[in-house]
Enzyme design. Structure first.
Site, PDB file in Angstrom:
ATOM      1  N   GLY A  32     -16.350  15.870 -31.020  1.00 30.83           N
ATOM      2  CA  GLY A  32     -15.004  15.315 -30.593  1.00 30.83           C
ATOM      3  C   GLY A  32     -15.132  15.307 -29.195  1.00 30.83           C
ATOM      4  N   HIS A  33     -15.334  16.256 -28.419  1.00 32.94           N
ATOM      5  CA  HIS A  33     -15.481  16.167 -27.079  1.00 32.94           C
ATOM      6  C   HIS A  33     -16.548  14.825 -26.534  1.00 32.94           C
ATOM      7  CE1 HIS A  33     -15.187  20.846 -27.828  1.00 32.94           C
ATOM      8  NE2 HIS A  33     -14.029  20.353 -27.013  1.00 32.94           N
ATOM      9  N   GLN A  78      -3.381  30.046 -21.236  1.00 34.66           N
ATOM     10  CA  GLN A  78      -2.950  29.264 -22.611  1.00 34.66           C
ATOM     11  C   GLN A  78      -3.143  30.309 -23.696  1.00 34.66           C
ATOM     12  OE1 GLN A  78      -5.686  25.985 -22.010  1.00 34.66           O
ATOM     13  NE2 GLN A  78      -5.790  25.991 -24.082  1.00 34.66           N
ATOM     14  N   GLY A 104      -7.789  14.453 -26.617  1.00 35.22           N
ATOM     15  CA  GLY A 104      -7.852  13.968 -28.139  1.00 35.22           C
ATOM     16  C   GLY A 104      -6.498  14.119 -28.862  1.00 35.22           C
ATOM     17  N   GLU A 105      -6.268  13.328 -29.748  1.00 39.16           N
ATOM     18  CA  GLU A 105      -5.266  13.389 -30.706  1.00 39.16           C
ATOM     19  C   GLU A 105      -5.180  14.521 -31.345  1.00 39.16           C
ATOM     20  OE1 GLU A 105      -4.765   9.833 -32.737  1.00 39.16           O
ATOM     21  OE2 GLU A 105      -4.147   8.710 -30.999  1.00 39.16           O
ATOM     22  N   ASP A 165      -5.426  17.681 -30.687  1.00 38.01           N
ATOM     23  CA  ASP A 165      -4.128  18.507 -30.174  1.00 38.01           C
ATOM     24  C   ASP A 165      -3.073  17.509 -29.686  1.00 38.01           C
ATOM     25  OD1 ASP A 165      -5.570  21.386 -30.159  1.00 38.01           O
ATOM     26  OD2 ASP A 165      -6.891  19.914 -29.206  1.00 38.01           O
ATOM     27  N   LEU A 191     -13.044  18.309 -36.140  1.00 42.59           N
ATOM     28  CA  LEU A 191     -13.999  18.813 -35.650  1.00 42.59           C
ATOM     29  C   LEU A 191     -13.345  20.063 -34.594  1.00 42.59           C
ATOM     30  CD1 LEU A 191     -16.972  16.578 -34.808  1.00 42.59           C
ATOM     31  CD2 LEU A 191     -16.681  18.186 -36.554  1.00 42.59           C
TER      32      LEU A 191
HETATM   33  P1  AMP Z   1     -10.793  21.943 -26.319  1.00 41.41           P
HETATM   34  O1  AMP Z   1     -12.163  22.314 -25.641  1.00 41.41           O
HETATM   35  O2  AMP Z   1     -10.826  22.475 -27.633  1.00 41.41           O
HETATM   36  O3  AMP Z   1      -9.566  22.551 -25.374  1.00 41.41           O
HETATM   37  O4  AMP Z   1     -10.599  20.588 -26.428  1.00 41.41           O
HETATM   38  C1  AMP Z   1     -10.921  19.589 -25.305  1.00 41.41           C
HETATM   39  C2  AMP Z   1     -10.363  18.183 -25.595  1.00 41.41           C
HETATM   40  O5  AMP Z   1     -11.161  17.890 -26.686  1.00 41.41           O
HETATM   41  C3  AMP Z   1      -9.086  18.028 -26.020  1.00 41.41           C
HETATM   42  O6  AMP Z   1      -8.168  16.982 -25.328  1.00 41.41           O
HETATM   43  C4  AMP Z   1      -8.917  18.026 -27.348  1.00 41.41           C
HETATM   44  O7  AMP Z   1      -7.841  17.431 -28.034  1.00 41.41           O
HETATM   45  C5  AMP Z   1     -10.230  17.371 -27.794  1.00 41.41           C
HETATM   46  N1  AMP Z   1     -10.739  17.411 -29.236  1.00 41.41           N
HETATM   47  C6  AMP Z   1     -11.029  18.738 -29.561  1.00 41.41           C
HETATM   48  N2  AMP Z   1     -11.537  18.408 -30.868  1.00 41.41           N
HETATM   49  C7  AMP Z   1     -11.258  17.204 -31.105  1.00 41.41           C
HETATM   50  C8  AMP Z   1     -11.643  16.235 -32.132  1.00 41.41           C
HETATM   51  N3  AMP Z   1     -12.093  16.545 -33.249  1.00 41.41           N
HETATM   52  N4  AMP Z   1     -11.376  14.979 -32.011  1.00 41.41           N
HETATM   53  C9  AMP Z   1     -11.087  14.575 -30.915  1.00 41.41           C
HETATM   54  N5  AMP Z   1     -10.590  15.046 -29.758  1.00 41.41           N
HETATM   55  C10 AMP Z   1     -10.978  16.521 -29.663  1.00 41.41           C
END
Ligand code: AMP
Length: 284
Positions: free
Chosen positions: A43-44, A68, A154-155, A157, A191
């Site tokens: 996803g990242h 957060q 990412g959508e 969140d 993911l």
């Molecule tokens: P995080 O590391 O969880 O804070 O996420 C960092 C970025 O990756 C945020 O913009 C999330 O929305 C995005 N993200 C996390 N998981 C996914 C996913 N499965 N699909 C798309 N974007 C994601």
């Protein structure tokens, strides 16, 4: 692959980050930015690829942002795997990794707080009262440090994406926020770095989350009774072993909870199984 020929530079201080991006800013070259908390997955990587497609240079940040997390949340046990993350970023293609310490981002005396307003009070914000102020504060600071032309979120969140778009509009930050669709496992589970907490049994049950959303979306589009459909969805998740924080249809921009089906709506869920809280959403 375009990305794989980039030599990635890792910086940990604001001074180094500014030095590393100064020439790009002077030459008016475009920068795409992807803020993350690490424990990177596909996803990242989709966000990084999106940034590559939009801009000449790509900056990724890895920072597990203490602001957060609420007092009883998983800040200390949040997965941290910097060496594996660096390898993934080098493979996908990133120019600068910014990986600051909490002291670098929040030196002694730090006290500014960005309040994103009503959007931050509903859904996730109702369950996690400090969460979006923490997100808003770190994202604002990161955007001001990197000054990217594009920042990809990412959508997954979905509410966070709406909050960040609100901040950028309200403060007239010179960055275009780009939403990237959710990347899912083969069985449909979105993911998430937190999926690592799931036991094999919980992982098997977790598919109930995307399946329930899909089912509700189909039923609502087909004209099924609104309240009964959402209630049946909540019951299905409870039966799979989840404690449901919310399963709601909301306006896709204001995130106000809807009491009847309408177009331009988003179905959002947060539900806990064992020690893991899963988030998911989909357009209806
Ligand atoms: P995080 O590391 O969880 O804070 O996420 C960092 C970025 O990756 C945020 O913009 C999330 O929305 C995005 N993200 C996390 N998981 C996914 C996913 N499965 N699909 C798309 N974007 C994601």
């Amino acid at each position: 692959m375009r990305g794989s020929i980039r030599a990635m530079k890792t910086v940990t201080t604001i001074r180094e980050l500014r030095l590393a991006t100064a020439a790009w800013h002077q030459r008016n070259e475009t920068i795409g930015f992807v803020p993350t908390m690490g424990a990177l997955h596909s996803g990242h990587c989709a966000l990084v690829r999106k940034a590559q497609s939009l801009a000449k240079h790509v900056v990724v940040s890895i920072f597990v942002n203490p602001l957060q997390f609420g007092p009883n949340e998983d800040f200390t046990k949040y997965p941290r795997q910097m060496e594996a993350d660096k390898k993934k970023l080098e493979a996908v293609g990133c120019d600068i990794l910014f990986a600051p310490t909490p002291e670098e981002m929040y030196p002694a005396g730090f006290s500014t707080n960005v309040d994103p307003g009503p959007l931050a009070k509903v859904l996730e914000g109702a369950v996690r009262p400090v969460h979006f102020a923490g997100v808003a504060t770190v994202v604002t600071k990161l955007l001001l440090l990197v000054m990217p032309d594009y920042a990809c979120f990412g959508e997954k969140d979905y509410q966070q994406l709406q909050v960040v778009e609100r901040i950028v509009r309200d403060l007239a930050l010179p960055t275009q926020i780009v939403g990237v669709p959710i990347v899912r496992d083969k069985d449909g589970l979105a993911l998430s770095s937190r999926n690592a907490y799931l036991t094999p049994d919980e992982r098997a049950r977790a598919v109930a989350v995307p399946h329930t959303l899909e089912d509700i979306a189909v039923k609502l589009r087909d004209g099924a009774d609104f309240s009964a459909t959402l209630e049946a969805g909540r019951a299905r998740l409870a039966l799979a072993g989840f404690t449901v924080d919310y399963l709601t249809l909301a306006d896709q921009e204001t995130l106000e909870t809807l009491s009847a089906y309408k177009p331009r709506a988003r179905l959002l869920v947060a539900a806990k199984i064992g020690a893991t809280r899963l988030l998911d959403n989909r357009a209806v």
